[in-house]
Design a protein around this motif. Sequence first.
Motif, PDB file in Angstrom:
ATOM      1  N   VAL A 229      -3.641   5.393  -3.185  1.00 52.03           N
ATOM      2  CA  VAL A 229      -4.434   5.066  -2.005  1.00 52.03           C
ATOM      3  C   VAL A 229      -3.457   4.758  -0.886  1.00 52.03           C
ATOM      4  O   VAL A 229      -2.682   3.806  -0.965  1.00 52.03           O
ATOM      5  CB  VAL A 229      -5.366   3.867  -2.254  1.00 52.03           C
ATOM      6  CG1 VAL A 229      -6.215   3.584  -1.009  1.00 52.03           C
ATOM      7  CG2 VAL A 229      -6.260   4.121  -3.459  1.00 52.03           C
ATOM      8  N   VAL A 230      -3.477   5.579   0.160  1.00 49.43           N
ATOM      9  CA  VAL A 230      -2.476   5.463   1.212  1.00 49.43           C
ATOM     10  C   VAL A 230      -3.140   5.653   2.560  1.00 49.43           C
ATOM     11  O   VAL A 230      -4.145   6.353   2.686  1.00 49.43           O
ATOM     12  CB  VAL A 230      -1.363   6.516   0.985  1.00 49.43           C
ATOM     13  CG1 VAL A 230      -1.898   7.931   1.141  1.00 49.43           C
ATOM     14  CG2 VAL A 230      -0.175   6.288   1.885  1.00 49.43           C
ATOM     15  N   THR A 231      -2.598   5.005   3.576  1.00 48.21           N
ATOM     16  CA  THR A 231      -3.093   5.182   4.932  1.00 48.21           C
ATOM     17  C   THR A 231      -1.984   5.760   5.798  1.00 48.21           C
ATOM     18  O   THR A 231      -0.839   5.929   5.348  1.00 48.21           O
ATOM     19  CB  THR A 231      -3.605   3.855   5.513  1.00 48.21           C
ATOM     20  OG1 THR A 231      -4.303   4.109   6.744  1.00 48.21           O
ATOM     21  CG2 THR A 231      -2.470   2.871   5.746  1.00 48.21           C
ATOM     22  N   ALA A 232      -2.336   6.084   7.021  1.00 44.64           N
ATOM     23  CA  ALA A 232      -1.375   6.670   7.950  1.00 44.64           C
ATOM     24  C   ALA A 232      -0.853   5.602   8.901  1.00 44.64           C
ATOM     25  O   ALA A 232      -1.564   4.648   9.235  1.00 44.64           O
ATOM     26  CB  ALA A 232      -2.030   7.799   8.742  1.00 44.64           C
ATOM     27  N   ILE A 233       0.378   5.769   9.339  1.00 45.71           N
ATOM     28  CA  ILE A 233       0.948   4.859  10.328  1.00 45.71           C
ATOM     29  C   ILE A 233       0.377   5.209  11.694  1.00 45.71           C
ATOM     30  O   ILE A 233       0.398   6.366  12.120  1.00 45.71           O
ATOM     31  CB  ILE A 233       2.484   4.968  10.355  1.00 45.71           C
ATOM     32  CG1 ILE A 233       3.058   4.535   9.007  1.00 45.71           C
ATOM     33  CG2 ILE A 233       3.064   4.120  11.476  1.00 45.71           C
ATOM     34  CD1 ILE A 233       4.558   4.662   8.923  1.00 45.71           C
ATOM     35  N   GLY A 234      -0.172   4.210  12.361  1.00 46.05           N
ATOM     36  CA  GLY A 234      -0.762   4.433  13.666  1.00 46.05           C
ATOM     37  C   GLY A 234       0.241   4.986  14.664  1.00 46.05           C
ATOM     38  O   GLY A 234       1.408   4.609  14.666  1.00 46.05           O
ATOM     39  N   GLY A 235      -0.227   5.914  15.500  1.00 43.60           N
ATOM     40  CA  GLY A 235       0.629   6.471  16.532  1.00 43.60           C
ATOM     41  C   GLY A 235       1.429   7.666  16.087  1.00 43.60           C
ATOM     42  O   GLY A 235       1.422   8.701  16.732  1.00 43.60           O
TER      43      GLY A 235
END
Length: 396
Positions: free
Chosen positions: A312-318
């Motif tokens: 489960v991973v998210t993306a770095i904003g920007g």
Amino acid sequence: MSDQRLHVGLLVNPLAGLGGSLALKGSDGEAMREIARQLPAAERGRAARRTQRALAAMGEAAQAVRFSTWPGDMGEAVLAGCGLPAVVPRSTAASPREASAGPAGVAVTLTSAEDTRAAARALQAAGVDILVFAGGDGTARDVLDALGTSLPVLGIPAGVKMHSGVFAVSPEAAGAVLMQLAQGNLVNLTRAEVRDIDEEAFRGNVVRSRFYGEMRVPCEGHFLQQTKVGGREDPQLAAADIADWLVEQLQPGRTYLVGPGSTTAAVMAALGLPNTLLGVDVVRDGRVVAADATADTLLLELARAPGEASIVVTAIGGQGHVFGRGNQQFSPQVIRAVGVENVIIVAAKSKLAGLGGRPLLVDTNDPELDGALTGYRTVVTGYNDQVLYRVSMGGR
């Protein structure tokens, strides 16, 4: 270099819609296939013409898409007529099709349900991001039998019976959705019903509809009402919605490697578990079995666990990095051990919109693995809310 363009599988049922204007009530069954031999050319070209309309509605975006399709009237001929190149999978020889002379010696392509199912499976094996099919409810049933919910699909309405929710409202609407995908816009994924009626009963003026299942279909992107604050998405509410949805999907015995970030932290909070905000935690059966784990620890836990696993991973904003920035614990060995198909990407729509159409990025220091992770992937953006979004290798 990996091809980052939207990869569309196109499948046309050349019998779809045959006889509609003749009040034949559908094109299913052997009897209809025999009638097709005698139908005029104007009737036989319905599915192809409606597919052409959908492709035309994509405008210049169609040139930025790569197509895989089935030979002859099941897709290849339509794309060739539109001047669009396509790849035909090598396994097409295994798909039997019957060609017979119709009126004035014009060939009629007669296909069966098994032809449709075989084509759908082969196009999925070819790695398409979405399967687009032209047909009616019978075609939708065949695609469901072949794919289930494993691949997003979109129906171009071309049949006599179209009670299913997997069809666009028109060929032009199908083209517009594909154009949005090709241009990198946010396009929701939802589940839609596949339904069909009994044609024999319908011919006797009895409407007998039946639910067969659901498939995943793209629809026009939008913000969910519950995540709006003054017309804008609240990232904290979006993260909570994502967390609530994921928690409901957790499977007993499965190992979850939860990456760093505030969105994934919301998942841990929803589980009532301690979280390493800038690290990777291993969760199994409602408890943390390893906190702030290293790559070696992750491999150890994966070897120790009896069942399957997910990341489960998210993306770095920007900047949009999914792998390779701040989560190098997800080494190539770890990702391969889990399987690229078991990577769950979570991100609020506002985070994706902040990329301005740029793709999410992967940089695992393993170009071959990066290539396997690229393409259009499902991103969980809210409660039972998903979009298709492009993932690319940095600089590609």
